[in-house]
Design a protein around this motif. Structure first.
Motif, PDB file in Angstrom:
ATOM      1  N   THR A   1      -3.427  -3.305 -19.016  1.00 36.47           N
ATOM      2  CA  THR A   1      -2.465  -2.385 -18.390  1.00 36.47           C
ATOM      3  C   THR A   1      -2.312  -1.103 -19.186  1.00 36.47           C
ATOM      4  O   THR A   1      -1.968  -0.060 -18.616  1.00 36.47           O
ATOM      5  CB  THR A   1      -1.103  -3.066 -18.239  1.00 36.47           C
ATOM      6  OG1 THR A   1      -0.656  -3.507 -19.538  1.00 36.47           O
ATOM      7  CG2 THR A   1      -1.206  -4.278 -17.326  1.00 36.47           C
TER       8      THR A   1
ATOM      9  N   SER B   1      -5.663  -9.277 -11.392  1.00 33.59           N
ATOM     10  CA  SER B   1      -5.387  -8.196 -10.444  1.00 33.59           C
ATOM     11  C   SER B   1      -5.663  -6.832 -11.070  1.00 33.59           C
ATOM     12  O   SER B   1      -5.801  -6.703 -12.290  1.00 33.59           O
ATOM     13  CB  SER B   1      -3.932  -8.264  -9.975  1.00 33.59           C
ATOM     14  OG  SER B   1      -3.050  -8.180 -11.082  1.00 33.59           O
TER      15      SER B   1
ATOM     16  N   ARG C   1      -1.849  -1.020 -12.595  1.00 34.00           N
ATOM     17  CA  ARG C   1      -1.445   0.291 -12.092  1.00 34.00           C
ATOM     18  C   ARG C   1      -2.155   1.376 -12.901  1.00 34.00           C
ATOM     19  O   ARG C   1      -2.011   1.455 -14.114  1.00 34.00           O
ATOM     20  CB  ARG C   1       0.069   0.462 -12.197  1.00 34.00           C
ATOM     21  CG  ARG C   1       0.583   1.737 -11.541  1.00 34.00           C
ATOM     22  CD  ARG C   1       2.096   1.831 -11.665  1.00 34.00           C
ATOM     23  NE  ARG C   1       2.593   3.048 -11.035  1.00 34.00           N
ATOM     24  CZ  ARG C   1       3.000   3.135  -9.780  1.00 34.00           C
ATOM     25  NH1 ARG C   1       2.955   2.050  -9.013  1.00 34.00           N
ATOM     26  NH2 ARG C   1       3.447   4.264  -9.277  1.00 34.00           N
TER      27      ARG C   1
ATOM     28  N   SER D   1      -2.396   4.674 -11.411  1.00 31.83           N
ATOM     29  CA  SER D   1      -2.077   5.951 -10.758  1.00 31.83           C
ATOM     30  C   SER D   1      -1.307   6.904 -11.658  1.00 31.83           C
ATOM     31  O   SER D   1      -1.099   8.063 -11.295  1.00 31.83           O
ATOM     32  CB  SER D   1      -1.277   5.699  -9.474  1.00 31.83           C
ATOM     33  OG  SER D   1      -0.083   4.985  -9.763  1.00 31.83           O
TER      34      SER D   1
ATOM     35  N   THR E   1      -4.513  -7.805  -4.223  1.00 34.02           N
ATOM     36  CA  THR E   1      -4.610  -6.733  -3.229  1.00 34.02           C
ATOM     37  C   THR E   1      -4.929  -5.401  -3.896  1.00 34.02           C
ATOM     38  O   THR E   1      -4.797  -5.251  -5.111  1.00 34.02           O
ATOM     39  CB  THR E   1      -3.294  -6.603  -2.455  1.00 34.02           C
ATOM     40  OG1 THR E   1      -2.229  -6.300  -3.377  1.00 34.02           O
ATOM     41  CG2 THR E   1      -2.958  -7.896  -1.733  1.00 34.02           C
TER      42      THR E   1
ATOM     43  N   PRO F   1      -3.780  -1.981  -4.891  1.00 26.07           N
ATOM     44  CA  PRO F   1      -2.430  -1.432  -5.077  1.00 26.07           C
ATOM     45  C   PRO F   1      -2.158  -0.248  -4.147  1.00 26.07           C
ATOM     46  O   PRO F   1      -3.011   0.618  -3.972  1.00 26.07           O
ATOM     47  CB  PRO F   1      -2.427  -1.000  -6.547  1.00 26.07           C
ATOM     48  CG  PRO F   1      -3.528  -1.773  -7.193  1.00 26.07           C
ATOM     49  CD  PRO F   1      -4.566  -1.958  -6.133  1.00 26.07           C
ATOM     50  N   GLN F   2      -0.961  -0.242  -3.567  1.00 20.88           N
ATOM     51  CA  GLN F   2      -0.573   0.902  -2.738  1.00 20.88           C
ATOM     52  C   GLN F   2      -0.514   2.183  -3.550  1.00 20.88           C
ATOM     53  O   GLN F   2      -0.696   3.277  -3.019  1.00 20.88           O
ATOM     54  CB  GLN F   2       0.781   0.631  -2.089  1.00 20.88           C
ATOM     55  CG  GLN F   2       0.757  -0.483  -1.059  1.00 20.88           C
ATOM     56  CD  GLN F   2       2.107  -0.688  -0.401  1.00 20.88           C
ATOM     57  OE1 GLN F   2       3.130  -0.215  -0.891  1.00 20.88           O
ATOM     58  NE2 GLN F   2       2.112  -1.409   0.716  1.00 20.88           N
ATOM     59  N   SER F   3      -0.300   2.034  -4.861  1.00 21.78           N
ATOM     60  CA  SER F   3      -0.213   3.206  -5.734  1.00 21.78           C
ATOM     61  C   SER F   3      -1.535   3.950  -5.841  1.00 21.78           C
ATOM     62  O   SER F   3      -1.574   5.065  -6.364  1.00 21.78           O
ATOM     63  CB  SER F   3       0.246   2.779  -7.131  1.00 21.78           C
ATOM     64  OG  SER F   3      -0.672   1.847  -7.703  1.00 21.78           O
ATOM     65  N   PHE F   4      -2.636   3.353  -5.358  1.00 23.03           N
ATOM     66  CA  PHE F   4      -3.914   4.053  -5.392  1.00 23.03           C
ATOM     67  C   PHE F   4      -3.893   5.319  -4.542  1.00 23.03           C
ATOM     68  O   PHE F   4      -4.768   6.169  -4.685  1.00 23.03           O
ATOM     69  CB  PHE F   4      -5.037   3.124  -4.905  1.00 23.03           C
ATOM     70  CG  PHE F   4      -5.724   2.374  -6.024  1.00 23.03           C
ATOM     71  CD1 PHE F   4      -5.005   1.931  -7.117  1.00 23.03           C
ATOM     72  CD2 PHE F   4      -7.074   2.109  -5.985  1.00 23.03           C
ATOM     73  CE1 PHE F   4      -5.617   1.246  -8.139  1.00 23.03           C
ATOM     74  CE2 PHE F   4      -7.717   1.433  -7.014  1.00 23.03           C
ATOM     75  CZ  PHE F   4      -6.976   1.000  -8.090  1.00 23.03           C
TER      76      PHE F   4
END
Length: 644
Positions: free
Chosen positions: A350, A372, A375, A377, A395, A397-400
């Motif tokens: 991380t 996984s 983050r 971003s 999944t 990450p939506q932060s992409f």
């Protein structure tokens, strides 16, 4: 002084332009679109012009005749024009010329063209059709301190030109890609500071007789044997050492770690073995370390974490193993971290997304990372992200969708590193189904990429990826992604490569995909997509049906399946499937009842037949039940009779 560079000027210069400015000493017209400079001076009056820069224009040789009248000219730059054939006659008579740059033209230069240039100190004739070795006894009339003649395209030089023996003042020498096959002679000037001999066939040992050398490039030659442990001692001023693409073997000597002046060390594409030396304690100025494409084993040396100034680390294509050391988070200046094609394990740390805030390129492809995706971003400059061919799960990450460097179209940059050094950055990127080698910072600065292919990612593709307006390549193939292709994908206006093959995506192909005008590589094969393929604009250019193969309910060009027929067939197949399912359910029900009856019957009757005591007990119980039932019925009937 008159500086008009970078102004998009075109056409011819005005006649007698120098007569209009008799005191002009410096004229810079570089980086324009000028096509003619004929008749710059006509009436024979002397000109005061000393420096003239016409580089990066569209000149040709017939327009340079009048340059011979510029008797005071000391510096002339004609690099990157359309000059062809022999050297223009006007240049041959500039006896006071000390600086001559003819870089990147199509000239055929000979020794005779330089006979009158006795004052010459700087000569750049690289990237031309030039040969300056017609006779071994030629003695130049000048004493150069800089000679650049790399990548000359005609008549290779199997040996170092003998006339170089006379150039005892040489400080910079570039003979890259000139066809030299011999060893490096010891008669080259010992005062050399810059020596570029890459892309030849030079053999023998690595030279150790240049005590003042700062830059030494020997890449792509035929050097072999072990690395010399004394090279950094005999060349204490060495700042840049490039020995990549040779046949060197053995381990990396500890002395390479201890050079305090070394800024760039490139040993890639050799046969080096052993471990990465655990001695990087005194290399405080090292900016780039490239040990990729060798046979190194073991883990990442902890002492690499002492390289606080390191901006580029390449360890790809080796047999390195273990986790990424936690202490590497202290290398906060890193712009490139390339650890691909090794055997690294564990989770992706991380701290990469928290500490390496200058990171532009992160490649961890083809390892054994699991867990996984962390983050990332928060990295404001990240432009190239390759995590493909690992064991990553979870999944996307939506932060992409929040990578700030990917939200706008990329622009060319001269420098890739944080301190604006002009070092070129080499990198292998997997794009459009093949690996491409990037050799300049300009190439890397313009490309943007996200590759998460061949993992175990699940879930849907985040809608937020549509915010990446500057992304040029997106590869999510070979995962377990479900759901529909997000309609926000039409926001990726710069997208050239889209690969979503070998997933479980369903639904229709978004019509917005047809609005991506730069798209030239598309693969949606082996999913569960359905409906008609959108038409119009860019999608019309994709005529290969294989990019949609493996989607049985897709129809329309370029597939041979008609959409009307395909829909009717799908409905019929669905009805047949439901009917078949209903018949199977009824059959299973009757079968279950029959099997249950047979099983129950024989469990009871079989037991009574086999055990005499059970039969007596069973029939006595039946008799008792019948007697009790008779008594109850007789009493009930008697009560009703009395009431009547």
């Amino acid at each position: 002084m008159l500086d008009l560079r970078n102004n998009s000027l075109s056409g011819h210069l005005p006649p007698k332009i120098l007569n209009m400015m008799p005191r002009l000493e410096y004229l810079d017209l570089s980086n324009n679109k000028i096509t003619g400079v004929k008749d710059m001076i006509l009436d024979g009056r002397p000109s005061s012009l000393e420096q003239l820069d016409l580089s990066y224009n569209s000149l040709h040789e017939s327009q340079l005749v009048s340059l011979g009248n510029l008797s005071m000219l000391r510096s002339l730059n004609l690099g990157s024009n359309n000059l062809k054939g022999m050297l223009p006659e006007g240049i041959k008579w500039l006896k006071g010329l000390t600086y001559l740059d003819l870089y990147n033209n199509s000239l055929s230069l000979s020794e005779d063209d330089l006979t009158n240039l006795s004052s010459l100190k700087y000569l750049d004739i690289s990237y031309n059709s030039i040969y300056l070795n017609k006779s071994d006894d030629w003695i130049p009339p000048f004493q150069l301190d800089t000679l650049w003649m790399g990548f000359c395209q005609i008549l290779p030089m199997p040996q170092f030109p003998k006339w170089l023996r006379t150039q005892t003042d040489l400080r910079e020498l570039d003979l890259s890609n000139t066809g030299i096959k011999e060893t490096i002679p010891n008669w080259l000037p010992s005062g050399l500071q810059y020596l570029y001999l890459s892309d030849n066939k030079i053999t023998g040992e690595i030279p150790q007789f240049f005590p003042k050398l700062k830059y030494l490039s020997l890449s792509n030659n035929s050097f072999s044997g072990n690395l010399s442990p004394r090279i950094t001692n005999t060349m204490p001023s060495l700042q840049w050492f490039d020995l990549s693409m040779n046949n060197m073997s053995g381990g990396i000597p500890f002395s390479y770690c201890r050079s305090s002046n070394l800024e760039r060390l490139q040993l890639s594409e050799n046969n080096l073995s052993g471990e990465v030396p655990n001695c990087w304690k005194n290399s405080s100025n090292l900016l780039l370390l490239d040990l990729s494409n060798n046979k190194l084993v073991g883990g990442v040396s902890d002492t690499l974490c002492n390289l606080q100034m390191l901006e580029s680390l390449h360890l790809s294509y080796n047999n390195l193993s273990g986790p990424i050391p936690h202490c590497l988070k202290s290398c906060t200046e890193l712009s490139t971290l390339d650890l691909g094609h090794n055997n690294f394990i564990g989770n992706i740390p991380t701290w990469i997304g928290e500490s390496l805030l200058y990171l532009k390129t992160l490649s961890l492809r083809s390892n054994a990372f699991n867990g996984s995706i962390p983050r990332l971003s928060f990295l404001p400059y990240l432009r190239i992200l390759d995590l493909s061919n690992n064991n990553l799960s979870g999944t996307i990450p939506q932060s992409f969708g929040s990578f700030s460097a990917l939200e706008s179209a990329p622009t060319y940059q001269c420098c890739y590193f944080n301190n604006d050094t002009l070092y070129a950055e080499d990198m292998l990127l997997f794009i459009k189904g093949s690996e491409i080698k990037y050799t300049t910072s300009r190439q890397l600065s313009i490309d943007t990429l996200i590759d998460l292919s061949n993992n175990y990612l699940s879930g849907s593709i985040p809608e937020e990826l549509g915010n990446l307006h500057g992304l040029r390549s997106l590869n999510l193939s070979g995962n377990y992604l479900i759901g529909q292709i997000p309609r926000s994908i039409d926001g990726m206006k710069q997208l050239e490569v889209l690969d979503l093959s070998r997933n479980n995506l369903s639904g229709a192909i978004p019509s917005g995909l047809a609005t991506l005008n730069f798209l030239d590589h598309l693969n949606l094969s082996y999913n569960n997509l359905s409906g008609s393929i959108p038409t119009g604009n860019q999608l019309q250019t994709f005529t290969d049906p294989s990019i949609y193969i493996g989607n049985p309910y897709l129809c329309g060009p370029p597939l041979p399946i008609n959409c009307t027929v395909n829909i009717a067939k799908a409905i019929e197949e669905e009805q047949n499937k439901d009917s078949s399912k209903s018949r199977m359910e009824i059959l299973w029900l009757y079968t279950s009842i029959t099997l249950g009856f047979i099983t129950g019957f024989w469990m009871v009757c079989g037991s009574l037949l086999l055990r005499r005591t059970w039969r007596i007990t069973y029939f006595r119980a039946i008799d008792n039940m019948i007697d009790k039932l008779y008594v109850v019925m007789a009493v009930t009937v008697a009560k009703y009779k009395r009431k009547l």
